[in-house]
Design an enzyme around this catalytic site. Structure first.
Site, PDB file in Angstrom:
ATOM      1  N   LYS A  90       0.850  -1.196   0.000  1.00 58.45           N
ATOM      2  CA  LYS A  90       0.000   0.000   0.000  1.00 58.45           C
ATOM      3  C   LYS A  90       0.884   1.245   0.000  1.00 58.45           C
ATOM      4  CE  LYS A  90      -3.614  -2.536   2.418  1.00 58.45           C
ATOM      5  NZ  LYS A  90      -4.381  -2.698   3.672  1.00 58.45           N
ATOM      6  N   ASP A 119      -5.071 -13.172   8.840  1.00 54.09           N
ATOM      7  CA  ASP A 119      -5.742 -11.928   8.465  1.00 54.09           C
ATOM      8  C   ASP A 119      -6.935 -11.632   9.362  1.00 54.09           C
ATOM      9  OD1 ASP A 119      -6.090  -9.663   6.761  1.00 54.09           O
ATOM     10  OD2 ASP A 119      -7.763 -10.696   5.805  1.00 54.09           O
TER      11      ASP A 119
END
Length: 279
Positions: free
Chosen positions: A131, A217
């Site tokens: 990101k 996650d």
């Protein structure tokens, strides 16, 4: 097309200067020279010093710079981190572009250092993600390292990450094992990691051969502790998903090996640095 640091500097200067700096041309005498400094208005960690210096040299090779702080070093409010001297027009024309690079990269290094400090005394690495600002990845990941963090994969080419959408497309254990075996045969040395959404899924993935890492996650601390017990040191475990400075120490205490934080690069405020002329 490879985007190098040099081409990034050229692009940044081209969008700012265009056909010429009209203010400097009309309001600064052509032969004038000056000395200036870049000063910290708040504390932080240095990153991007070399690229800031190269901006000034690219604008005018007669502009000279001297770094007083190196990447990875800390500074406090009021510290001079860079000295600049030479043609005044060149200094003023390069000022904003140099600060744009330096302020963002120092901000990333500073943010990373906060996260690194927040997990002490646990032996866990702080990882970055993909990101990043398009075109800035190498610079931003270097800033993470300057702050004491660790670079995860650089891109899609150097590390296998089998995520939920990959698994949805082709996710039986038999098919996963076939794909893993192909990677091992055709791309030896490439790290292979699978993303887990549940502990049941993790248990299934632990039966596969050739996997080195699992990404846990969006699991809470209780599930992460269970995952660490299930793993029993077999694979490298990474925790990810919505982890903040307020929660990261609790995550680190679960015993995972690494914590990835997108906020290191995608949610930073430019550090307050300024250029001042000196006598």
């Amino acid at each position: 097309m490879e985007l190098t640091t040099e081409s990034l500097i050229h692009t940044a200067l081209a969008e700012d200067i265009g056909p010429g700096d009209v203010t400097a041309t009309y309001f600064v005498p052509e032969g004038m020279t000056s000395r200036a400094v870049i000063v910290a208005r708040e504390p932080g960690i240095v990153s991007g010093m070399e690229i800031a210096q190269r901006v000034f040299t690219e604008v005018d090779e007669r502009v000279k710079t001297q770094a007083l702080k190196r990447d990875g070093e800390s500074f406090v409010k009021g510290d001079v981190i860079l000295e600049i001297s030479g043609p005044t027009r060149g200094i003023l024309t390069g000022e904003r572009t140099a600060l744009n690079f330096l302020q963002r990269l120092c901000a990333i290094a500073t943010q990373t250092r906060r996260y690194v400090e927040a997990v002490k005394p646990h032996p866990v690495q702080i990882w970055d993600t993909r990101k990043t600002t398009p075109g800035w990845r190498l610079l931003e990941k270097a800033a993470v390292k300057a702050g004491g963090g660790t670079n995860h994969r650089m891109g899609l080419y150097d590390h296998v990450m089998v995520k939920d959408n990959h698994i949805a497309a082709n996710g039986s254990n038999e098919e996963l094992q076939k794909a893993i075996d192909r990677v091992r045969s055709e791309r030896p040395g490439t790290r292979i990691q699978l993303e887990c959404d549940t502990l049941d899924q993790m248990a299934r993935f632990l039966t596969l051969n050739g996997v080195e890492m699992l990404l846990m996650d969006n699991m809470g601390c209780e599930k992460l502790r269970e995952a660490v017990k299930m793993n029993a040191g077999k694979l490298w475990l990474e925790a990810s998903g919505g982890i903040t400075l307020d929660t990261i120490n609790d995550v680190a205490a679960t015993g995972v090996n690494a914590i990835s934080v997108g906020a290191l690069t995608h949610t930073v405020r430019a550090l307050d640095l300024g250029l001042d002329f000196v006598g």
